[in-house]
Each structure stands twice: as C-alpha cells, then as structure tokens.
Design an enzyme around this catalytic site. Structure first.
Site, PDB file in Angstrom:
ATOM      1  N   LYS A 243       0.846  -1.201   0.000  1.00 35.91           N
ATOM      2  CA  LYS A 243       0.000   0.000   0.000  1.00 35.91           C
ATOM      3  C   LYS A 243       0.880   1.249   0.000  1.00 35.91           C
ATOM      4  CE  LYS A 243      -0.490  -0.614   4.954  1.00 35.91           C
ATOM      5  NZ  LYS A 243      -0.711   0.476   5.874  1.00 35.91           N
TER       6      LYS A 243
ATOM      7  N   ARG B 156      -9.657   0.169  15.520  1.00 36.29           N
ATOM      8  CA  ARG B 156      -9.577   0.997  14.319  1.00 36.29           C
ATOM      9  C   ARG B 156     -10.579   0.442  13.312  1.00 36.29           C
ATOM     10  NH1 ARG B 156      -3.765   1.634  11.349  1.00 36.29           N
ATOM     11  NH2 ARG B 156      -4.344  -0.457  10.651  1.00 36.29           N
TER      12      ARG B 156
ATOM     13  N   TYR C   7      19.747  29.464   7.178  1.00 36.13           N
ATOM     14  CA  TYR C   7      18.661  30.306   7.698  1.00 36.13           C
ATOM     15  C   TYR C   7      18.707  30.384   9.218  1.00 36.13           C
ATOM     16  CZ  TYR C   7      16.313  30.261   3.141  1.00 36.13           C
ATOM     17  OH  TYR C   7      16.004  30.434   1.837  1.00 36.13           O
TER      18      TYR C   7
ATOM     19  N   MET D 236      14.753  24.127   1.536  1.00 33.73           N
ATOM     20  CA  MET D 236      13.912  23.390   0.587  1.00 33.73           C
ATOM     21  C   MET D 236      14.741  22.554  -0.385  1.00 33.73           C
ATOM     22  SD  MET D 236      11.050  24.825  -2.073  1.00 33.73           S
ATOM     23  CE  MET D 236       9.991  25.570  -0.866  1.00 33.73           C
TER      24      MET D 236
HETATM   25  C1  LIG Z   1      -3.783  -4.672   8.422  1.00 36.84           C
HETATM   26  C2  LIG Z   1      -2.311  -4.503   8.256  1.00 36.84           C
HETATM   27  N1  LIG Z   1      -1.531  -5.588   8.200  1.00 36.84           N
HETATM   28  C3  LIG Z   1      -0.193  -5.495   8.067  1.00 36.84           C
HETATM   29  C4  LIG Z   1       0.436  -4.257   7.991  1.00 36.84           C
HETATM   30  C5  LIG Z   1       1.934  -4.205   7.848  1.00 36.84           C
HETATM   31  O1  LIG Z   1       2.518  -3.599   8.938  1.00 36.84           O
HETATM   32  P1  LIG Z   1       4.133  -3.446   9.001  1.00 36.84           P
HETATM   33  O2  LIG Z   1       4.502  -2.518   7.901  1.00 36.84           O
HETATM   34  O3  LIG Z   1       4.359  -2.857  10.341  1.00 36.84           O
HETATM   35  O4  LIG Z   1       4.681  -4.802   8.812  1.00 36.84           O
HETATM   36  C6  LIG Z   1      -0.344  -3.107   8.043  1.00 36.84           C
HETATM   37  C7  LIG Z   1       0.308  -1.809   7.984  1.00 36.84           C
HETATM   38  O5  LIG Z   1      -0.126  -0.809   8.408  1.00 36.84           O
HETATM   39  C8  LIG Z   1      -1.757  -3.217   8.182  1.00 36.84           C
HETATM   40  O6  LIG Z   1      -2.536  -2.153   8.239  1.00 36.84           O
END
Ligand SMILES: Cc1ncc(COP(=O)(O)O)c(C=O)c1O
Length: 354
Positions: A34, A130, A255, A303
């Site tokens: 992701k 969550r 700066y 920057m």
């Molecule tokens: C549902 C779920 N599983 C697994 C992971 C992977 O976590 P990590 O990157 O800490 O291994 C995430 C990451 O946020 C997650 O939301």
C-alpha cells in the site's frame, strides 16, 4: 540533472522477503505494498515480488487497479475493503479479495447479488480499535458470510496488532488470546502478523503473515536495528556536494544562523532538502555518509539544500557523493532524529527525488 534521487535495491527487497519466509516458513505471505509500496515504488516492487508472494496488500481499489495496470494478475487484498458498494463490480471483474470490516460493508456485500464468488477476509477488532467487528459479533457474521452464495467458502479470519513492536507487550498477548477464543471452532485460515509479529511473536504466524516495513529493510522493533535483524536497506537516498564554504570560528550557516562554527570549518552544501523529502526538523548531528565517513548536518535544512560539516572528512569536493539514508546510514536512525518512523520518511520522498 539534479543529483538527488532515491534508488531501490530489488535484491535487498527479495532478501528481506526471504528473511520473512525463513522466520515463518509455514505461512503464506501477504506483501504489503500500500501507499506506493511504502514509498518504494509500486510497480518495481510488485514486479520484483510477483510470483514469490501469495497476495499483495493494498489500502484501496485505486492501488489494486494500479497493480493490475503493471500487468500483474496475482491475488490482491483490499485491506479496508470497499468504500462504496459500486466498487464491487470492479472487485469482481479483477478478482480482488476484500476485507469486510463493518456492518455497512457486510450489508452491501450480502445485498449485491454478484455472479462470481468473491474471496473475503473477515476482520476482527481484538483491541486495535480501528477497523473490524467486535468479538461478540463475529460468529454470527461468519455464518452470514458462509451462507452467502457469492462469498467463497474459505473465509480468512484476520486481526491487527496495536503494539507488536513491544516485545513483552501484555496488549499483544491479550489480542492473541481474544483472537484464539473467537476462531477456535472455525475451520478458517488465520492471519495476525505484521512485520513486528513476524519477528517477535512466532506463535502468531499461522496461515498468512502480512509483512510491510521489514520488506523495505527498516526495523519494525524499537531499539533493534534492521542490521541486527538481518534486513537490508531497500531505499537508498543519495545526493552530491554542490558547493564548499570555509568558515572562521563564529561564522554561521544557513537560515536563522542556527549553527555557528567553533573552529575553522569546512562546510559542504548538498543538493537536497525538504522539497525532496529530507525532513526539515532534522538538526545538528544527524549523520550523512560521505567519502567513507559520517559527517553531521549543520544548520537548518532548506527546501533544496542542506549543509554538512566535512572538516574531518578527507577529499570532499564539488561532486562528492552523499548518502542521506541507505546501507551506511540506517533510515531508522534518521527517523529517530526526526522524531518519526521510517514508514513516514519512505512515503514522504517527493516526486522530485524519484
Ligand atoms: C492490516 C495490516 N496488516 C499489516 C500491515 C503491515 O505492517 P508493518 O509494515 O508494520 O509490517 C499493516 C500496515 O499498516 C496493516 O494495516
């Protein structure tokens, strides 16, 4: 051409995947890709991992479709399920696997009269608070899904830890025991482990592990370096020296005159700044690697540029290469200096440095 870029080491990515597999040899792997593979680049990471993992994990249908657009037909898990029920047609068309997290998703799925069987993961909230169903609801929801003609027979039960990076956490023990109680009578595959749990909680490996950050070579465990865990840096952030200044004692850099020389100092200006994703909060003594030595950042990160003190580094000249993070400077060290985590640094590298 601006010399400030990240490069991605796909061999390190494969090495880290094998590390996860060695730790959990009986489990299938959901590779978390992701958020553009945690900033490491979705297409390259998916092409590298394709065929070597069982599923890819993404946050939304846009990311799942981006995987298909790479020409990859591997199984993709939508970790937050669908946001709107009109996504179900695309989900069906592309054979995406969905997580069902709440009553709205459940109702929409049961009402949708799909023509193909959909693979479903059922998320249980064992304490992260969550996403997911509370334990008392799970048995009934599982039955509803089981009886739905367009839900595949094999429903994977999953949960997510809030504190798996704390090695002795009673919270994690509680989550494991709650998950075990809920799933004990069900003949369903189970998935609990993120990277921290892959490393620190072997009894959570079960049918599917879900490693993310460890694949990219950062440590999921506080106070344990990636190196000590056998993980290799995937993202390497490099730049070059574009100017040199020789300061007298009392003269300041950058700066706000944040840093002032205490001795005659050789200061190198590097062509990288917060416009590239190098955090502005980083202050004095954050290390960079140059000519085989560590040198500290001095003054304010701007920057497009930052300054380092190379008084003690041999042979620094315009064009000398600098590593901001990578094999020599752990991204976890930079994250600590920036009061954040490696996940955020990787995600925040801007398009200019890609
Ligand atoms: C549902 C779920 N599983 C697994 C992971 C992977 O976590 P990590 O990157 O800490 O291994 C995430 C990451 O946020 C997650 O939301």
């Amino acid at each position: 051409v601006r010399p400030s870029k990240i490069s991605i080491d796909t061999n390190a990515l494969l090495h880290n995947l094998n590390r996860a597999k060695d730790l959990a040899p009986s489990s299938k792997v959901v590779a978390m890709v992701k958020a553009n593979a945690y900033g490491n680049g979705l297409e390259l990471c998916v092409k590298t991992l394709s065929g070597k993992v069982h599923l890819f994990g993404v946050a939304c249908i846009e990311e799942a479709l981006a995987i298909r657009a790479c020409g990859c037909d591997d199984e993709v898990l939508l970790l937050e399920g669908f946001f709107y029920s009109d996504e179900l047609a695309l989900i069906q068309q592309h054979n995406f696997t969905i997580t069902v997290n709440n009553q709205q998703q459940l109702r929409a799925l049961l009402a949708s009269k799909l023509t193909k069987k959909l693979k479903v993961w059922l998320k249980i909230d064992t304490g992260m608070h969550r996403l997911g169903f509370e334990p008392s609801q799970v048995q009934a929801i599982y039955e509803q899904l089981k009886n739905c003609p367009w839900v595949d027979d094999e429903i994977v039960m999953m949960t997510h830890f809030s504190s798996a990076d704390e090695m002795e956490s009673s919270k994690t023990l509680g989550q494991i025991s709650s998950f075990e109680q809920i799933t004990v009578g069900l003949k369903a595959p189970l998935s609990l482990a993120n990277s921290a749990a892959v490393i620190a909680w072997p009894n959570t490996h079960r049918d599917y592990i879900r490693p993310g950050i460890m694949l990219y070579g950062a440590s999921p465990i506080a106070n344990q370096s990636a190196e000590s865990l056998g993980l290799y840096a995937v993202m390497h952030f490099h730049s070059e020296v574009i100017a040199l200044c020789h300061l007298k004692p009392g003269e300041a850099v950058g700066y706000g005159e944040l840093w002032r020389a205490k001795r005659p100092s050789k200061i190198a200006t590097i062509a990288v700044g917060y416009g590239d994703g190098y955090p502005r909060v980083l202050k004095e003594n954050t290390p960079v690697y140059i000519n085989g030595c560590y040198a500290p950042v001095v003054g304010m990160v701007s920057m497009d540029m930052l300054s380092i003190d190379v008084t003690e580094v041999p042979d620094v000249d315009i064009g000398s290469k600098v590593e901001l993070w990578g094999s020599n400077v752990s991204i976890d060290v930079i994250a600590k200096h920036a009061n954040t985590i490696a996940y955020e640094l990787m995600c925040k590298v801007t398009s200019r440095a890609r």
